[in-house]
Motif scaffolding. Structure first.
Motif, PDB file in Angstrom:
ATOM      1  N   UNK A 217       0.851  -1.201   0.000  1.00  0.00           N
ATOM      2  CA  UNK A 217       0.000   0.000   0.000  1.00  0.00           C
ATOM      3  C   UNK A 217       0.883   1.246   0.000  1.00  0.00           C
ATOM      4  N   UNK A 218       0.760   2.048  -1.062  1.00  0.00           N
ATOM      5  CA  UNK A 218       1.572   3.269  -1.171  1.00  0.00           C
ATOM      6  C   UNK A 218       0.864   4.456  -0.545  1.00  0.00           C
ATOM      7  N   UNK A 219      -0.438   4.505  -0.720  1.00  0.00           N
ATOM      8  CA  UNK A 219      -1.187   5.646  -0.173  1.00  0.00           C
ATOM      9  C   UNK A 219      -2.651   5.276   0.005  1.00  0.00           C
ATOM     10  N   UNK A 220      -3.273   5.855   1.035  1.00  0.00           N
ATOM     11  CA  UNK A 220      -4.714   5.702   1.230  1.00  0.00           C
ATOM     12  C   UNK A 220      -5.308   7.106   1.194  1.00  0.00           C
ATOM     13  N   UNK A 221      -6.198   7.348   0.266  1.00  0.00           N
ATOM     14  CA  UNK A 221      -6.718   8.702   0.069  1.00  0.00           C
ATOM     15  C   UNK A 221      -8.236   8.721   0.261  1.00  0.00           C
ATOM     16  N   UNK A 222      -8.713   9.313   1.371  1.00  0.00           N
ATOM     17  CA  UNK A 222     -10.175   9.415   1.555  1.00  0.00           C
ATOM     18  C   UNK A 222     -10.747  10.433   0.563  1.00  0.00           C
ATOM     19  N   UNK A 223     -11.893  10.107   0.000  1.00  0.00           N
ATOM     20  CA  UNK A 223     -12.510  11.002  -0.997  1.00  0.00           C
ATOM     21  C   UNK A 223     -13.706  11.720  -0.338  1.00  0.00           C
ATOM     22  N   UNK A 224     -13.605  13.025  -0.296  1.00  0.00           N
ATOM     23  CA  UNK A 224     -14.719  13.811   0.271  1.00  0.00           C
ATOM     24  C   UNK A 224     -15.087  14.875  -0.750  1.00  0.00           C
ATOM     25  N   UNK A 225     -16.202  14.645  -1.440  1.00  0.00           N
ATOM     26  CA  UNK A 225     -16.617  15.580  -2.482  1.00  0.00           C
ATOM     27  C   UNK A 225     -17.776  16.441  -1.968  1.00  0.00           C
ATOM     28  N   UNK A 226     -17.722  17.738  -2.324  1.00  0.00           N
ATOM     29  CA  UNK A 226     -18.741  18.652  -1.796  1.00  0.00           C
ATOM     30  C   UNK A 226     -19.998  18.631  -2.682  1.00  0.00           C
ATOM     31  N   UNK A 227     -20.528  17.423  -2.886  1.00  0.00           N
ATOM     32  CA  UNK A 227     -21.756  17.280  -3.683  1.00  0.00           C
ATOM     33  C   UNK A 227     -22.698  16.401  -2.882  1.00  0.00           C
TER      34      UNK A 227
END
Lengths: 260, 273
Positions: A217-227
């Protein structure tokens, strides 16, 4: 704090051939929570499909621990649904018989399960096609049928192995939106494996980037979109979409320190 | 003649009608040439025999063949010999299909077994089966069993190898699909391996029906008192060339009819597979 439905703790997987032993996955640790949608992205051959095969219990980890609903994979009573790259609808069975394949295998062809099949067929627009062979369906409809085949078994965790990769671009956008919405609506914890970063961002709550083989695992990126009430299609209009794309692109193409 | 199915309104246009007519005319011409060729062959054979260009004692003639046919039909011997040969062929064929399906399934089920048996199967398949016939007579006697075993021996080894190859070449992801649905090995076999191999099995059957007929004739040459193979060998020893050629002709018809039956079955199944 919410208990994860799936736990990966320091999981390694080595693949054996006569000539050598290949380390496919190395020290993989992550959790999947209820109703969460995670995507794995990474270069070809980094072990994404292997990861799904481990969760589905098709292969066993060389070391480490995988728990589903707090129990080891073999002892878990939770249902795992697996959607493969191609729909693999069996041409010699009607659509209806394809959708009841899992029920037939598990000997659950009872009234209540068959009622669920009928409801799903009606809800997702395949009712009129239930008696036709798969070759009479479009690529998108076939993929939807493959998803229903999986949903019929009420999966607690859904595994998607690049399910849209065999479709053309237009169909792919529509089908991913369609299927993404169905999954959100039915609140199924899902893991998607894909090469398409846009697809990963637009469908997921979290994106995990794997390195090239051996996959770590190189990176864990949470996705938070303002929609609000986002769907895979509307997610692409979110102002943060480009930023996430660049971030994940950077993580995918960042040189692996060990391999430098 | 080809049957043309209507699929839409465009089928009624003049251009479409002309196209259909041209296709029908072409297939009619082909059929006509085929019949003409047969007539030319039979006529030249008859003329050559009557005018002494060929020796009709050795080469026979169409008119002699016809009279032999009528005589053998009248005394009932022809029907009897056909019945015997057909019976032996069909029994041999059924045994080959059932046997090769069972053995191929066992090989698919157990990889070690298939690896152990592979060289033996290849060797037995390559063996000239006519060499086995005299041995079979010594072992089993001069009877129908020997002839049926002879028919089986001609077709079964190749059939096993071909069916097994079809089984192991089933798309791996289709097997994976059954496993992801928690299916076991038997369900993989029942739901994917066998159904996806039906077209392959039918085409193997098409080859086998001819091979079984060859095996039966070899057996009847050596170990029979009835059947078309017996009529051929007896006729050649007693210079009854009419009997020999008539039996060969009937064998051709039998092979063709059995093949056509299987081809029809294959076409019907091709809608589903």
């Amino acid at each position: 704090m919410q208990t994860p439905i799936l736990d990966f703790l320091d999981v390694n997987y080595n693949y054996h051939t006569i000539s050598c032993e290949t380390v496919t996955l190395k020290d993989i640790s992550f959790n999947l929570y209820k109703n969460e949608f995670i995507s794995f992205v990474g270069p070809s051959g980094c072990g994404k499909t292997t990861l799904l095969n481990l969760i589905a219990g098709l292969i066993e980890a060389s070391s480490g621990e995988i728990k589903i609903g707090g129990k080891p994979v073999r002892e878990s009573t939770l249902n795992i649904g697996y959607m493969l790259q191609k729909d693999h609808l069996l041409e010699w069975r009607s659509i209806y018989k394809n959708l009841t394949l899992g029920l037939e295998i598990r000997k659950q062809m009872d009234e209540s399960h068959l009622k669920t099949v009928d409801t799903l067929l009606k809800t997702y627009g395949l009712w009129d096609f239930r008696n036709v062979p798969p070759r009479q369906l479009s690529g998108g409809m076939r993929q939807r049928a493959a998803l229903i085949r999986t949903l019929v078994l009420s999966p607690d965790i859904l595994l998607l192995d690049e399910p849209f990769s065999a479709l053309d671009y237009q169909t792919r956008l529509n089908v991913s939106d369609d299927i993404g919405s169905i999954i959100k609506e039915r609140k199924i914890s899902t893991i998607l494996v894909t090469h398409d970063l846009s697809e990963a961002i637009s469908m997921s709550d979290r994106v995990i980037v794997l390195s090239k083989r051996p996959g770590t695992i190189k990176a864990t990126i949470p996705i938070k979109l303002s929609i609000e009430n986002r769907t895979p299609k509307t997610s692409k209009n979110a102002p943060e979409f480009g930023m996430y794309y660049n971030k994940i692109w950077g993580a995918v193409h960042e040189k692996d320190s060990e391999n430098e | 003649m080809k049957k043309i199915r209507k699929t839409s309104d465009t089928c009624t246009s003049t251009a479409q009608k002309d196209y259909v007519k041209s296709i029908q005319r072409k297939s009619m011409l082909i059929r006509l040439y085929q019949i003409l060729l047969l007539i030319v062959f039979l006529t030249s054979w008859e003329i050559s025999a009557r005018h002494g260009i060929i020796n009709d004692f050795i080469f026979c003639s169409p008119s002699k063949l016809l009279s032999t046919f009528l005589t053998m039909v009248r005394d009932g011997s022809l029907i009897h010999h056909i019945e015997v040969t057909l019976f032996e062929t069909i029994i041999g064929f059924a045994l080959v299909i059932v046997g090769s399906l069972i053995v191929a399934t066992l090989f698919w089920w157990n990889e070690t077994l298939s690896k152990v048996m592979e060289p033996y199967m290849v060797m037995l398949n390559a063996l000239p089966k006519s060499a086995l016939a005299p041995v079979l007579i010594v072992w089993l006697g001069s009877n129908k069993t020997t002839i049926i075993v002879c028919a089986c021996s001609v077709a079964i080894f190749g059939s096993i190898l071909n069916i097994y190859t079809g089984f192991v070449n089933v798309e791996a992801d289709k097997i994976k699909l059954i496993k992801t649905l928690k299916g076991n090995r038997f369900q993989c076999l029942k739901l994917v391996v066998i159904p996806s191999n039906i077209p392959n099995i039918i085409s193997i059957m098409k080859v086998n029906i001819g091979l079984c007929l060859v095996g039966v004739v070899i057996g009847e040459f050596l170990a029979a008192r009835e059947g078309l193979g017996y009529v051929i060998i007896y006729g050649s020893q007693t210079f009854k060339m009419g009997n020999v050629l008539l039996s060969i002709l009937i064998l051709c018809f039998i092979a063709m009819i059995l093949y056509l039956i299987l081809e029809k079955t294959e076409k019907k199944l091709s809608d589903y597979f």
